[in-house]
Write a protein that holds these residues in place. Structure first.
Motif, short mmCIF file in Angstrom:
data_model
loop_
_atom_site.label_atom_id
_atom_site.label_comp_id
_atom_site.label_asym_id
_atom_site.label_seq_id
_atom_site.Cartn_x
_atom_site.Cartn_y
_atom_site.Cartn_z
N ASP A 45 39.48 23.58 83.00
CA ASP A 45 40.13 24.27 84.11
C ASP A 45 39.49 25.63 84.37
OD1 ASP A 45 41.77 22.20 84.57
OD2 ASP A 45 43.61 23.14 83.85
N GLN A 49 38.26 26.53 87.94
CA GLN A 49 38.86 27.71 88.57
C GLN A 49 37.75 28.63 89.09
OE1 GLN A 49 42.46 28.60 87.75
NE2 GLN A 49 42.33 30.27 89.22
N LEU A 60 44.65 26.55 90.67
CA LEU A 60 44.55 25.11 90.43
C LEU A 60 45.97 24.56 90.33
CD1 LEU A 60 41.75 24.59 87.75
CD2 LEU A 60 41.63 24.20 90.20
#
Lengths: 928, 215
Positions: A45, A49, A60
């Motif tokens: 992530d 991101q 997100l």
């Protein structure tokens, strides 16, 4: 969120959902989803991101709302998302390798109801399970083997069926000629590539067979040659017309329609309309730099009053209008080409097929303005976007009528425009020229390789290996690769010793470029598919699959077509009578005129188009204190540090063409020229473009067309202002309900004028200069309302138009030119469809001054016949009357300090007029 | 007199590089185009200039967020520019790149215009505010007219730590008040507008003269 649709092996689709941290007031959440097809697990992530989120605005989203109705749309399986390459580059910057990417957008609730999803290019998902069914983001396609046909064994009906089934738009005579070629060459069969080749070469789009049959192309061309204007550099021979500018420069312009695609899929159609005409300028001579765009779209009636059956059977004009604006902004702005003029009109007869006209002006040097000629041994390089299954049958479809049949499913004839790719050519072509690499350039217009390379090779010979063409689709047939068009691809003939240099330049500008063939001395167009073949060398023999091996000269043996020219019907004269306008009526009538869609404030659209990029603007598409009044004339200074001016005007009034197509053509030409003359441009410095739109199912269409061409050609000769470019679209009829209903567009022609002036500071533009000055109307006035905006407002029209004859116009225009350059005129504007009242309103709105009128109000409402509204000093009004008596000058009134309109002592509620003028467009187009 | 070297960045999708080079020429500089791929491969050195300018356009099609992909790719190299103290300017898309790079902190961003539409206007007025920005040195209080053409041009987030160099006077194309900002040391200037599109305006040229003088 990682929904990770399962793929074969280790390849998966990961969905990266991005939402706004803070949603706008009253706007429900909208999610942008990056669908990434890649090998291996979902990236962290943190990385996602960094790539896809601005930390201030975005986040997100782990879980989108569940159990609610939604709509998520993205490009369908056959289309490569134009964003894919950028997403790949962005991911690569973080070490992530992407195979394919597509962006989808998800809306919930009421917001979803207002989203327009066009099934031609997009797909809408409404359930999670449907999304999970996506197997790949790569366009799939099965490469079909070449098909062969024995034309000699077919009877007439079979030949016609073959033409129809393949969307070739070839007639029986054409098919028989192809059978004849087969016999001559003693071939047992011919290939699908052979059929598609002739389908393209003999299409009306490429060959203009209807115009040839009527003899009008020659008539117009001969007129231009007869004029022999010393400014003319090239006319009708290249991608655009060339006009000598100053300092060894040449300006070129071209306008082109994209009507069928813009009706069917307005966003894609309009996008590629602009992309296509820009591409024409890239391919002018040895390359011109585009420096200005123009936009004109005529949509149908917003309420379908005249043709009620259209409701539900066509895209709503409102949708077409919105999508048009989105497309023109979406393509023109990234291209970095300023908008010069833009207008949207509405007329019921364009409800079945819109009139979508785009134009581009370019600049180059005299040396580069001459068309290059490829020589044997030159290498054919294909550069730009990859070839896909979009843009197929553009040439043949544009030659057919608009019916429910024109839907080619996955292989849509609407191309997916990508300005990001086309824009790369802006600098690259100039660099190629400077490096001495170029022998010739051509655009990748309708018919793809057939025309792009074919036209360059027809004087010597050409061998193309289709296996070398970079593809964006998994499997395309030979014929599909052969005819796929695009505005993001260009064809180059590169000198053999410069191939390495050229490829390096393409790389520097991030353009994919591939040698795909060699120019030969065979006089033949030879096309093979051979994956094994390596380099291209002179004298190489055919290998692999031979798709085509035809003499170029065979395409000249196109059978002539016969068109029945039916005399224009002589019916009784019908007149939209002028009401006897009293001073008390002026306010009400004026309010109706200025609020008419065609002439209202369209800044809501125009301001979405970048008009100042390149820093060469002088007067753009809007002007005035509030920057909201539409310009009649655009002015540019295309060379830095020079005052050399380039002017552009355009004229088309559907209401005039409804009344009288032939006189309307003359009026349009007169108006386009007068717009230049009143500003101070000389007649001999003006050149013209014609863009015809003809309804082929109207029995009288060819008769009107012939007369229109004769009239404008004759007038051009008398004035010495040549037509140097033009285009005809002869498929302006739309059929519905199995041809039960037919809607014919009006027999139309848009006339555009391009002019030059050595010093822009000498131009007289339409901005009132000083209170106390006098406004005068010059030029003959119409006696009826036929063709006027007021007639349209009142729902009436006549069947003839008043106007100057060719002879009268030829006498009139030099006179108005003399007035404009007399030094007396402080500001000037042509008067046309809205009458003088429209120009007076615009003058007040633009300047912030007022007008005190002392005039017969009847004179303010009729269309003017090549006249103008001019501002002069009070002390010079009498001199003008005396010196230019033959211009029939009339004093309208005096400019006053305060922003108000007064006629014969009675004030007009200016705010009432402003309100109507300001609100019409937003209401009709945006429901505001 | 030796003209100072100015690098104008070219990445696919920029479209204002020519007018940017022209205004630098008018201001007395010696502009050249530098290519993002060449900088990343080391073929061109990012610090080989006195002034570094990022022009407007739609870099990489603005396909993710305007300016985001150039910022992603140049993040490390850009640090060299900053460390070298080179004077930097970004107009429009260039402004968006600088904001995405975090030059002005991590708390501001460029948002969509209030109208939700692209807005092109040639005559936007900008009032120069007091600041230590080297680009506007001596111009405080002046109103400079130059075009704006953008859809994502509104500064949002926490602007309290950012120096405002110009504010819109009258009509704002995006609904915001702030028209230009600069870094703490005054050497990095960003505006959503296009002074390079008003070549005949002496104040627009002066911005670049100032920048070259400080370089």
């Amino acid at each position: 969120m990682s929904t990770g649709t399962k793929q074969s092996g280790n390849v998966r689709i990961h969905r990266v959902v991005v939402g706004l941290k803070k949603h706008r007031k009253n706007n429900p959440p909208v999610y942008k989803i990056y669908n990434l097809e890649m090998e291996g697990p979902r990236p962290s992530d943190r990385l996602l991101q960094e790539i896809f989120c601005d930390p201030v605005k975005h986040q997100l989203v782990k879980q989108m709302p569940q159990q609610r109705q939604f709509l998520e749309h993205m490009y369908h399986g056959g289309v490569v998302d134009p964003a894919q390459e950028s997403i790949k580059i962005a991911c690569q910057a973080k070490g992530i390798k992407i195979i394919a990417a597509k962006i989808s957008t998800r809306y919930y609730g009421k917001a979803a109801a207002n989203i327009f999803v066009n099934p031609q290019v997009e797909v809408a998902y409404r359930t999670e399970s449907d999304i999970k069914k996506i197997e790949t983001l790569l366009p799939r396609g099965k490469r079909l083997e070449m098909q062969f046909f024995n034309l000699l064994a077919m009877d007439d009906s079979q030949l016609l069926k073959l033409s129809k089934d393949r969307d070739l738009s070839l007639s029986l005579a054409d098919m028989k000629m192809l059978a004849n070629f087969q016999a001559e060459q003693r071939l047992s069969v011919v290939s699908d590539t052979f059929l598609e080749y002739y389908g393209c070469r003999w299409s009306d789009h490429c060959k203009h067979r209807k115009w040839a049959a009527l003899g009008i192309y020659k008539y117009l061309y001969d007129a231009t040659m007869l004029i022999n204007n010393p400014n003319m550099v090239s006319a009708f021979k290249d991608n655009a017309g060339g006009w000598r500018f100053y300092g060894g420069k040449v300006v070129a312009f071209k306008k082109e329609t994209h009507n069928s695609p813009s009706q069917k899929e307005p966003f894609g159609g309009q996008l590629t309309k602009l992309g296509g005409v820009i591409r024409d300028l890239f391919g002018f001579g040895l390359g011109a730099k585009p420096i200005g765009n123009t936009e004109l779209t005529v949509v149908g009636e917003f309420d379908h009053k005249k043709f009620p059956f259209l409701e539900g059977n066509v895209l709503e004009p409102q949708t077409i209008a919105q999508e048009t604006i989105r497309a023109i902004a979406g393509y023109g702005n990234p291209m970095g080409i300023p908008m010069l003029l833009s207008r949207m009109l509405s007329h019921p007869n364009f409800g079945g097929k819109v009139f979508a006209l785009g134009g581009t002006i370019g600049i180059t040097t005299l040396k580069r303005a001459l068309k290059g000629k490829s020589l044997p041994g030159d290498i054919a390089i294909l550069a730009g976007g990859r070839t896909g299954n979009d843009g197929i049958h553009g040439a043949t479809i544009s030659s057919g009528e608009m019916t429910e049949k024109v839907d080619t499913g996955d292989s849509c004839h609407v191309q997916i425009g990508n300005p990001y790719t086309e824009q790369l050519f802006m600098r690259a072509i100039a660099a190629l020229y400077r490096a001495g690499c170029l022998r010739a350039i051509n655009d990748f217009g309708a018919a793809g390789i057939v025309s792009a390379f074919g036209e360059m090779g027809e004087d010597c010979g050409l061998l193309i290996n289709l296996a070398k063409v970079p593809l964006k689709c998994a499997g395309l047939s030979n014929w599909q690769i052969f005819i796929s068009e695009s505005q993001e691809r260009m064809a180059f003939a590169i000198k053999p010793e410069k191939v390495k240099t050229a490829l390096a330049i393409f790389r520097r500008f991030s353009i994919e470029a591939t040698p795909i063939g060699i120019f030969t001395n065979t006089q033949r167009f030879q096309v093979i598919y051979d994956q094994e073949s390596e380099d291209f060398e002179r004298g190489m023999s055919l290998s692999g699959e031979v798709c085509l091996d035809e003499l170029f000269s065979n395409s000249d043996r196109c059978p002539a077509i016969k068109l029945e020219v039916v005399d224009i019907p002589k019916t009784g004269i019908k007149t939209a009578h002028h009401p006897d306008v009293d001073t008390d009526d002026v306010e009400e009538l004026a309010a109706k005129i200025v609020a008419h869609f065609d002439v209202c404030n369209q800044a809501a659209a125009t301001m979405q188009y970048d008009s100042t990029v390149q820093s060469i603007h002088y007067q753009g598409p809007l002007y005035g204190r509030n920057y909201n009044v539409a310009s009649s004339l655009s002015v540019q200074r295309p060379v830095y540090n020079k005052q050399w001016g380039l002017t552009h005007s355009e004229s088309f009034s559907p209401w005039q063409f409804e009344a009288d197509p032939v006189q309307a053509a003359i009026n349009a030409m007169v108006h386009a020229i007068v717009t230049q003359l009143v500003a101070g441009v000389k007649l001999r410095d003006i050149c013209l473009a014609d863009n015809f739109y003809t309804p082929h199912l109207d029995p009288h269409a060819w008769g009107y067309l012939k007369k229109q061409v004769y009239a404008i050609a004759d007038l051009s000769v008398k004035l010495g202002t040549p037509f140097i470019t033009g285009k005809d679209s002869s498929s302006g009829s739309a059929t519905f309900d199995n041809a039960k209903h037919v809607i014919n567009v009006l027999c139309s022609v848009v006339i555009s004028a391009m002019g030059k002036i050595p010093d822009v500071r000498r131009l007289v533009l339409h901005l009132w200069q000083e209170p106390g000055n006098v406004l005068m109307m010059v030029g003959p006035r119409a006696k009826t309302l036929n063709g006027s905006i007021l007639a349209s407002v009142q729902g009436v029209n006549g069947n003839f138009l008043e106007g100057l004859s060719v002879e009268e116009a030829a006498e009139w225009l030099p006179r108005i030119s003399k007035l404009a350059r007399s030094g007396m005129v402080k500001s000037a504007v042509p008067i046309n469809e809205g009458g003088a009242i429209l120009r007076l309103f615009e003058g007040v709105e633009a300047s912030g001054f007022g007008i005190d009128m002392d005039v017969d109000p009847n004179l303010l409402f009729t269309a003017n016949l090549g006249g103008a509204l001019v501002e002069v000093n009070y002390s010079e009004a009498d001199t003008l009357k005396r010196k230019f008596r033959d211009l029939q000058p009339i004093v309208i009134g005096r400019i006053k300090e305060n922003q108000e309109m007064v006629i014969n002592g009675k004030p007009i509620d200016f705010h009432l007029l402003q309100n109507g003028w300001n609100t019409t467009f937003e209401r009709k187009v945006y429901n505001k | 007199m030796i003209r100072k070297k100015a690098s104008v960045l070219y990445a696919p999708g920029f479209n204002c590089e020519e007018e940017t080079m022209e205004i630098i020429r008018l201001a007395g500089g010696n502009p050249r185009l530098v290519f993002i791929d060449y900088i990343l491969s080391g073929r061109q050195k990012i610090t080989d200039c006195d002034l570094f300018s990022i022009p407007g356009g739609f870099s990489y099609g603005d396909h993710i967020d305007p300016g985001a992909i150039v910022a992603l790719r140049l993040k490390e190299k850009f640090q060299e520019l900053i460390e070298a103290g080179i004077v930097i300017g970004g107009n429009c898309n260039g402004n968006q790149v600088l904001v995405q790079l975090g030059i002005f902190g991590e708390k501001i961003a460029m948002d969509e215009n209030d109208s939700g539409r692209f807005c092109s206007h040639p005559y936007i007025q900008h009032r120069v505010q007091p600041s230590n920005c080297v680009w506007t040195n001596g111009m405080e209080g002046e109103i400079i007219t130059y075009p704006q053409a953008h859809r994502f041009g509104k500064y949002v987030g926490d602007l309290s730590g950012v120096q405002t160099v110009m504010t819109y006077e009258g009509f704002s194309p995006n609904g915001g008040k702030v028209a230009a900002i600069c870094s703490d040391n005054g050497r990095i200037f960003a505006t959503m507008g296009h002074p390079e599109r008003n070549l005949g305006n002496s104040l627009c040229v002066k911005l670049y003269e100032n920048a070259l003088k400080a370089a």
